[in-house]
Design a protein around this motif. Sequence first.
Motif, PDB file in Angstrom:
ATOM      1  N   LEU A 179      45.127  38.391  43.424  1.00 58.36           N
ATOM      2  CA  LEU A 179      45.094  38.164  42.177  1.00 58.36           C
ATOM      3  C   LEU A 179      46.020  39.490  41.792  1.00 58.36           C
ATOM      4  CD1 LEU A 179      43.748  37.297  39.484  1.00 58.36           C
ATOM      5  CD2 LEU A 179      42.239  39.144  39.674  1.00 58.36           C
TER       6      LEU A 179
ATOM      7  N   TRP B 149      43.256  38.315  31.505  1.00 58.12           N
ATOM      8  CA  TRP B 149      42.762  39.709  31.908  1.00 58.12           C
ATOM      9  C   TRP B 149      41.462  39.892  31.710  1.00 58.12           C
ATOM     10  CZ3 TRP B 149      40.684  42.717  27.805  1.00 58.12           C
ATOM     11  CH2 TRP B 149      41.115  42.032  26.600  1.00 58.12           C
TER      12      TRP B 149
ATOM     13  N   PRO C  65      46.829  40.812  37.999  1.00 52.50           N
ATOM     14  CA  PRO C  65      46.242  40.848  36.669  1.00 52.50           C
ATOM     15  C   PRO C  65      47.175  41.108  35.428  1.00 52.50           C
ATOM     16  CG  PRO C  65      45.579  42.773  37.553  1.00 52.50           C
ATOM     17  CD  PRO C  65      46.290  42.225  38.780  1.00 52.50           C
TER      18      PRO C  65
ATOM     19  N   THR D 186      46.841  34.475  39.289  1.00 47.86           N
ATOM     20  CA  THR D 186      46.335  35.408  37.877  1.00 47.86           C
ATOM     21  C   THR D 186      45.357  34.476  37.288  1.00 47.86           C
ATOM     22  OG1 THR D 186      47.161  36.615  36.332  1.00 47.86           O
ATOM     23  CG2 THR D 186      48.267  34.654  36.295  1.00 47.86           C
TER      24      THR D 186
ATOM     25  N   VAL E  10      39.455  39.113  35.154  1.00 53.76           N
ATOM     26  CA  VAL E  10      39.789  39.489  36.419  1.00 53.76           C
ATOM     27  C   VAL E  10      39.038  40.047  37.339  1.00 53.76           C
ATOM     28  CG1 VAL E  10      42.351  39.792  35.524  1.00 53.76           C
ATOM     29  CG2 VAL E  10      40.947  41.730  35.408  1.00 53.76           C
TER      30      VAL E  10
END
Length: 318
Positions: free
Chosen positions: A142, A127, A144, A124, A130
Amino acid sequence: MLRTVAAVLVDGFATFEFGTICEVFGIDRTEDGVPPIEFRVCAEHPGQPVRTSIGMRFIPEQGLDALHGADLVAVPACDIRDEYPPAVLDALRQAANRGSTLLSVCSGAFMLGAAGLLDGRRCTTHWRYVDSFAARFPDALLDPDVLFVDDGAVITSAGTAAGIDACLHLVRRELGSAPAAAIARRMVVPPQREGGQRQFVELPIPDCEGDSLGPVLTWMLEHIAEEHPVSALAKRARLSERTFARRFVAETGTTPHRWLTTQRVLAARQLLEQTTLGIDEVAERCGFGSAALLRHHFHRVVGVSPTDYRRTFAQRPA
């Protein structure tokens, strides 16, 4: 075991995220029952200043050879760039091959990705990054929504404070719950937070690429508590139901029901932040009809319950 931790710095590193790593691993807390940890700060050119993201200078005393023997190699957030120092990327790869655990905070995941260490791994990052991360590292798995991901030999975290969560998790994993709780107590933070980073993500009104449905969208928002069957919306737009549904998806990227549900969650977020209304009344004002339906959709979109969200984000007088 976690006996030696090495933090790797490059130009543009973030001071807070680096400080997070220092706070968890770099302070002697043996008096609180935390086993001693040797902490090293490393850079490609030891003894030379490394620029921080806010223009300060920091002089690491150790070079990349200090990564040898480190149980954990930590990468704080740093400026995202097209290329990272090849020597640093190679040192990270060598550390991984030797069996060191690697941890990144926030945008530090980009450096691990550039080193090829996230291909095929769950991970991760913040945000806000992403989309660019996913485009740059399509082989990385990934996620997010979470605060951090523990993929065994690699741990990645979301933005800033999520780095604390990841570091404390690693302490808990390697040293046990008591040392993690002791460090958290000294830092005055919870040993473990609930929810993911979805609760912090901005949810703007979806862009409408065309303008033909603009008045309909505005009317829906102004009457958000009302029911809006597609037949009535199509009539307001002076279109057939089939044409309206097709154009709605083309212009907003989603269906009328999903668009309206997201807007109702947005409205609920604002009421939870800015008012003291009960959950039932928030649900009624936003068009969910019942608290149970509000909780269902709110948790699906935001990742936490309305009550937990209000506890975190409600505006309170000083």
